[in-house]
Scaffold this motif. Structure first.
Motif, short mmCIF file in Angstrom:
data_model
loop_
_atom_site.label_atom_id
_atom_site.label_comp_id
_atom_site.label_asym_id
_atom_site.label_seq_id
_atom_site.Cartn_x
_atom_site.Cartn_y
_atom_site.Cartn_z
N LYS A 63 44.88 30.46 -62.53
CA LYS A 63 44.56 28.52 -63.14
C LYS A 63 44.31 29.27 -64.78
N GLY A 64 44.00 29.26 -65.49
CA GLY A 64 43.27 29.55 -66.58
C GLY A 64 44.15 30.44 -67.09
N ALA A 65 45.07 31.64 -66.07
CA ALA A 65 44.62 32.97 -67.19
C ALA A 65 45.94 33.29 -68.01
N LYS A 66 45.84 33.81 -69.08
CA LYS A 66 47.23 33.64 -70.07
C LYS A 66 48.23 34.70 -69.30
N PRO A 67 49.57 33.98 -68.88
CA PRO A 67 50.36 34.88 -69.14
C PRO A 67 50.79 36.13 -70.36
N GLY A 68 51.57 36.91 -69.81
CA GLY A 68 52.16 38.56 -70.60
C GLY A 68 53.64 38.36 -70.05
N LYS A 69 54.55 38.97 -71.34
CA LYS A 69 55.67 39.05 -71.10
C LYS A 69 56.44 39.54 -69.86
N GLY A 70 57.41 39.18 -69.20
CA GLY A 70 57.51 39.55 -67.57
C GLY A 70 56.88 38.85 -66.25
N ASP A 71 55.36 38.30 -67.09
CA ASP A 71 54.75 37.88 -65.70
C ASP A 71 56.03 36.41 -65.31
N LEU A 72 55.02 35.91 -63.59
CA LEU A 72 55.56 34.26 -64.03
C LEU A 72 54.77 33.27 -64.44
N ALA A 73 54.44 32.88 -64.75
CA ALA A 73 54.02 31.27 -66.07
C ALA A 73 54.09 30.13 -65.52
N ALA A 74 52.60 29.16 -64.78
CA ALA A 74 53.28 28.33 -64.96
C ALA A 74 53.48 27.24 -65.39
N PHE A 75 53.89 26.19 -65.92
CA PHE A 75 53.85 25.30 -66.66
C PHE A 75 54.05 24.38 -66.53
N ARG A 76 53.15 22.68 -67.85
CA ARG A 76 53.69 20.75 -67.76
C ARG A 76 54.45 21.11 -67.79
N TYR A 77 55.16 20.38 -67.42
CA TYR A 77 56.85 19.79 -67.94
C TYR A 77 57.07 18.82 -68.90
N ASN A 78 57.52 19.14 -71.04
CA ASN A 78 57.04 17.23 -71.15
C ASN A 78 58.17 16.23 -70.81
N GLY A 79 58.92 16.44 -70.05
CA GLY A 79 59.14 15.22 -69.53
C GLY A 79 60.87 15.05 -70.22
N GLY A 80 61.09 13.97 -69.99
CA GLY A 80 63.27 13.92 -70.14
C GLY A 80 64.31 15.15 -69.32
N GLY A 81 65.12 14.38 -68.93
CA GLY A 81 66.13 14.97 -67.83
C GLY A 81 65.35 14.18 -66.44
N PRO A 82 66.13 14.88 -65.69
CA PRO A 82 66.09 15.00 -64.27
C PRO A 82 64.00 14.86 -63.46
N TYR A 83 63.71 15.36 -64.61
CA TYR A 83 62.29 15.25 -64.17
C TYR A 83 60.37 14.95 -64.49
N GLU A 84 59.57 14.67 -63.79
CA GLU A 84 59.27 13.74 -64.62
C GLU A 84 57.89 13.98 -65.53
#
Length: 165
Positions: free
Chosen positions: A49-70
């Protein structure tokens, strides 16, 4: 019976207290997540948590919504581009588009979802300050190739992802 439980807890109180402290500290800085889609190889990921990803890294983010996911669903993707990189796309026919970040191929967008719903193509151009272009190798991945995700704002980033298995 209650006496045995009380005796057990009294003898091991320090150990249980330390376990609680470790659990709380771990939860403050890390979270475990399970990949329920085929978008990335791997099933279990640790998110710092809180670690900023760099190019090529995996990153977790919150989806804005719409489509098939909440709204607020946790997505895990690879950072394919960061602020200042250039995203281009090329029509390859029948509604399919190939996407490139600084000339590097990052994926092909489809015109329809698995469920047959139309998909709008994602943004192209210079990635704005404080934004990311997220991608995954699976052709069915919902990522920045589609307007539903688009540029991912820095404020949506939860942290850097690490594949466990």
């Amino acid at each position: 019976m209650l006496e045995a439980i009380y005796s057990h807890l009294a003898r091991r109180a320090a150990m249980y207290l330390w376990m609680l402290v470790v659990f709380v500290a771990f939860g403050r800085y890390f979270t475990l997540t399970i990949n329920v889609s085929d978008s990335l190889p791997g099933t279990v990921f640790l998110v710092q948590k809180g670690a900023k990803p760099g190019k090529g890294d995996l990153a977790a983010f919150r989806y804005n919504g719409g489509g098939p996911y909440e709204r607020g669903s946790l997505f895990l993707k690879r950072v394919a581009g960061m602020s200042g990189a250039t995203v281009t796309s090329h029509d390859v026919g029948y509604g399919y588009r190939d996407y490139f970040v600084d000339g590097e191929f990052v994926g092909r967008a489809k015109p329809l979802s698995k469920a047959g719903k139309p998909l709008k193509p994602g943004p192209v151009g210079l990635i704005p300050e404080g934004h990311y272009y997220m991608a995954a190798p699976n052709p069915d991945s919902l990522d920045s190739r589609y307007a539903l995700v688009g540029w991912v704002r820095d404020s949506q980033i939860v942290g850097r992802g690490i594949r466990i298995f």
